[in-house]
Design a protein around this motif. Structure first.
Motif, mmCIF file in Angstrom:
data_model
loop_
_atom_site.group_PDB
_atom_site.id
_atom_site.type_symbol
_atom_site.label_atom_id
_atom_site.label_comp_id
_atom_site.label_asym_id
_atom_site.label_seq_id
_atom_site.Cartn_x
_atom_site.Cartn_y
_atom_site.Cartn_z
ATOM 1 N N GLU A 167 -25.554 52.679 -121.469
ATOM 2 C CA GLU A 167 -24.973 53.633 -122.202
ATOM 3 C C GLU A 167 -26.367 54.510 -122.972
ATOM 4 N N ILE A 168 -27.550 54.120 -123.996
ATOM 5 C CA ILE A 168 -28.066 54.560 -124.268
ATOM 6 C C ILE A 168 -29.383 55.083 -123.363
ATOM 7 N N TYR A 169 -29.405 54.003 -122.290
ATOM 8 C CA TYR A 169 -30.190 55.048 -121.233
ATOM 9 C C TYR A 169 -29.570 56.587 -121.015
ATOM 10 N N ASN A 170 -28.226 56.811 -120.655
ATOM 11 C CA ASN A 170 -27.988 57.862 -119.777
ATOM 12 C C ASN A 170 -28.107 58.692 -120.517
ATOM 13 N N ASN A 171 -28.586 58.555 -121.873
ATOM 14 C CA ASN A 171 -28.366 59.757 -123.630
ATOM 15 C C ASN A 171 -29.740 59.149 -123.553
ATOM 16 N N PHE A 172 -30.746 59.133 -122.973
ATOM 17 C CA PHE A 172 -32.168 59.253 -123.850
ATOM 18 C C PHE A 172 -32.756 60.541 -123.215
ATOM 19 N N LYS A 173 -33.342 60.606 -124.343
ATOM 20 C CA LYS A 173 -33.938 62.061 -123.891
ATOM 21 C C LYS A 173 -35.710 61.962 -124.304
ATOM 22 N N ALA A 174 -36.482 61.650 -123.467
ATOM 23 C CA ALA A 174 -37.453 61.271 -123.755
ATOM 24 C C ALA A 174 -38.292 63.164 -123.902
ATOM 25 N N THR A 175 -39.049 62.448 -125.226
ATOM 26 C CA THR A 175 -40.069 63.478 -125.672
ATOM 27 C C THR A 175 -41.228 63.679 -125.221
ATOM 28 N N LYS A 176 -41.802 61.943 -124.377
ATOM 29 C CA LYS A 176 -42.770 61.818 -124.142
ATOM 30 C C LYS A 176 -43.251 61.131 -122.681
ATOM 31 N N LYS A 177 -43.785 61.385 -121.905
ATOM 32 C CA LYS A 177 -44.286 60.842 -121.018
ATOM 33 C C LYS A 177 -45.862 60.905 -120.593
ATOM 34 N N ILE A 178 -45.530 59.341 -120.350
ATOM 35 C CA ILE A 178 -47.038 59.152 -119.817
ATOM 36 C C ILE A 178 -47.307 59.145 -118.174
ATOM 37 N N GLY A 179 -47.525 59.634 -117.752
ATOM 38 C CA GLY A 179 -47.476 59.680 -115.644
ATOM 39 C C GLY A 179 -45.668 59.006 -115.742
ATOM 40 N N LYS A 180 -46.504 57.728 -114.715
ATOM 41 C CA LYS A 180 -45.144 57.112 -114.242
ATOM 42 C C LYS A 180 -44.510 55.506 -115.088
ATOM 43 N N TYR A 181 -45.681 55.718 -115.961
ATOM 44 C CA TYR A 181 -45.607 54.339 -116.816
ATOM 45 C C TYR A 181 -44.872 53.878 -117.930
ATOM 46 N N PHE A 182 -44.968 55.218 -118.380
ATOM 47 C CA PHE A 182 -43.978 54.890 -120.246
ATOM 48 C C PHE A 182 -43.527 55.936 -120.776
ATOM 49 N N THR A 183 -41.606 55.848 -120.572
ATOM 50 C CA THR A 183 -41.645 56.559 -121.532
ATOM 51 C C THR A 183 -41.114 57.106 -122.447
ATOM 52 N N MET A 184 -40.526 57.581 -124.007
ATOM 53 C CA MET A 184 -40.994 57.479 -125.159
ATOM 54 C C MET A 184 -40.224 58.307 -125.980
ATOM 55 N N ASN A 185 -38.898 58.299 -127.115
ATOM 56 C CA ASN A 185 -38.528 59.047 -127.554
ATOM 57 C C ASN A 185 -38.543 58.910 -128.882
ATOM 58 N N GLU A 186 -39.656 59.630 -129.418
ATOM 59 C CA GLU A 186 -39.621 59.445 -130.912
ATOM 60 C C GLU A 186 -39.135 59.883 -131.974
ATOM 61 N N HIS A 187 -38.197 60.568 -131.794
ATOM 62 C CA HIS A 187 -37.117 60.556 -132.748
ATOM 63 C C HIS A 187 -36.377 59.619 -133.128
ATOM 64 N N ASP A 188 -36.093 59.103 -132.308
ATOM 65 C CA ASP A 188 -34.968 57.834 -131.950
ATOM 66 C C ASP A 188 -36.225 56.321 -132.049
ATOM 67 N N ARG A 189 -36.898 56.727 -131.849
ATOM 68 C CA ARG A 189 -37.878 55.822 -131.802
ATOM 69 C C ARG A 189 -37.566 54.392 -130.744
ATOM 70 N N LEU A 190 -37.609 54.797 -130.301
ATOM 71 C CA LEU A 190 -37.337 54.114 -128.439
ATOM 72 C C LEU A 190 -38.328 53.993 -127.402
ATOM 73 N N TRP A 191 -38.193 53.238 -126.416
ATOM 74 C CA TRP A 191 -38.871 53.307 -125.556
ATOM 75 C C TRP A 191 -38.805 52.596 -123.834
ATOM 76 N N PHE A 192 -39.461 53.032 -123.164
ATOM 77 C CA PHE A 192 -39.296 51.922 -122.045
ATOM 78 C C PHE A 192 -39.979 52.368 -120.717
ATOM 79 N N ILE A 193 -40.128 51.331 -119.787
ATOM 80 C CA ILE A 193 -41.403 51.571 -118.613
ATOM 81 C C ILE A 193 -40.185 51.727 -117.564
ATOM 82 N N PRO A 194 -40.191 52.892 -116.939
ATOM 83 C CA PRO A 194 -39.689 53.052 -115.711
ATOM 84 C C PRO A 194 -39.704 52.500 -114.388
ATOM 85 N N ASN A 195 -38.714 52.010 -113.380
ATOM 86 C CA ASN A 195 -38.658 50.934 -113.147
ATOM 87 C C ASN A 195 -39.076 52.367 -111.809
#
Length: 254
Positions: free
Chosen positions: A67-95
């Protein structure tokens, strides 16, 4: 009891459905093949060691993560390696392209430490309770500049460049980001590009950790300020304003 005295198969402890071919026993029950497939990945294959309550908890966590992933809105991406949302203070490593599973989403507060590793040599590291070391300096927006490390060896070919992140998760405490995983000429544009992306990830991690430290320091200061403005009754322990003369609870003179 079934026909000819055959023993009826137990129901699945998760969905209540039929069990049979492909079913798997857990610590205190059994899972049908469908439920087993769902929980196999999230349990690292250790289904036999888990109770039904453990499996149900993991399944619930997985649904929440989706559910969190489906509602995730990326505010910054670094290549294909790192995605984050600085407002919700969340991040993940894309598969990777072939991996269709939901990536694990972490909070900024989950980050304990991080390292930049090149061919098994740690060239930059930092985290909670430590300053970034290895000669790295933060400069500009999302860039590590200056001498990246005092121990970095000069090599013509680099085979591995990895960002290692230790997170506050007992089951999976380490996250690896493979920036380079095949022989790459250190003088090539490909290496330069990937190394810059690794630098940016390290810079972002450093900023996240600094924000956490500032947040923690402010909370401690606030707590200390509240304590300075208060006093406690020596008779009943009641907490009051520092200018109180009598205890508001028991009437003891202060």
């Amino acid at each position: 009891m079934g026909i000819f005295g055959s023993k009826e198969k137990p129901s699945c402890g998760m969905c209540g459905g039929k069990t049979g071919l492909g079913s798997m026993k857990c610590a205190d029950g059994i899972l049908c093949n469908s439920c087993f497939k769902k929980v196999y990945k999230t349990s690292n294959g250790l289904v036999r060691n888990l109770t039904l309550d453990d499996i149900k908890r993991k399944s619930s966590e997985e649904e929440r993560a989706e559910e969190i992933y489906n509602n995730f809105k990326a505010t910054k991406k670094i290549g294909k390696y790192f995605t984050m949302n600085e407002h919700d203070r969340l991040w993940f490593i894309p598969n990777g392209i072939l991996d269709k599973s939901i990536p694990k989403i972490y909070s900024f507060d989950d980050i304990v430490s991080y390292e930049l590793i090149e061919d098994n040599d740690c060239i930059v590291k930092g985290g909670l309770g430590r300053a970034i070391v290895g000669g790295a300096l933060l400069g500009g927006v999302g860039a590590v500049v200056g001498s990246t490390t005092g121990t970095k060896k000069s090599k013509k070919v680099i085979t591995k460049l990895i960002v290692k992140i230790t997170v506050n998760n007992i089951e999976n405490p380490v996250v690896y980001i493979d920036i380079i995983n095949k022989p790459t000429q250190s003088a090539s544009i490909a290496y330069t590009t990937k190394f810059k992306e690794a630098q940016e990830i390290i810079s972002v991690l450093e900023l996240i950790v600094k924000q956490y430290k500032v947040k923690e320091d402010n909370a401690i200061k606030k707590e200390n300020t509240i304590d300075c403005d208060s006093l406690f009754c020596r008779k009943c322990g009641n907490k009051m304003e520092s200018d109180s003369v009598f205890c508001s609870k028991c009437g003891e003179k202060l």
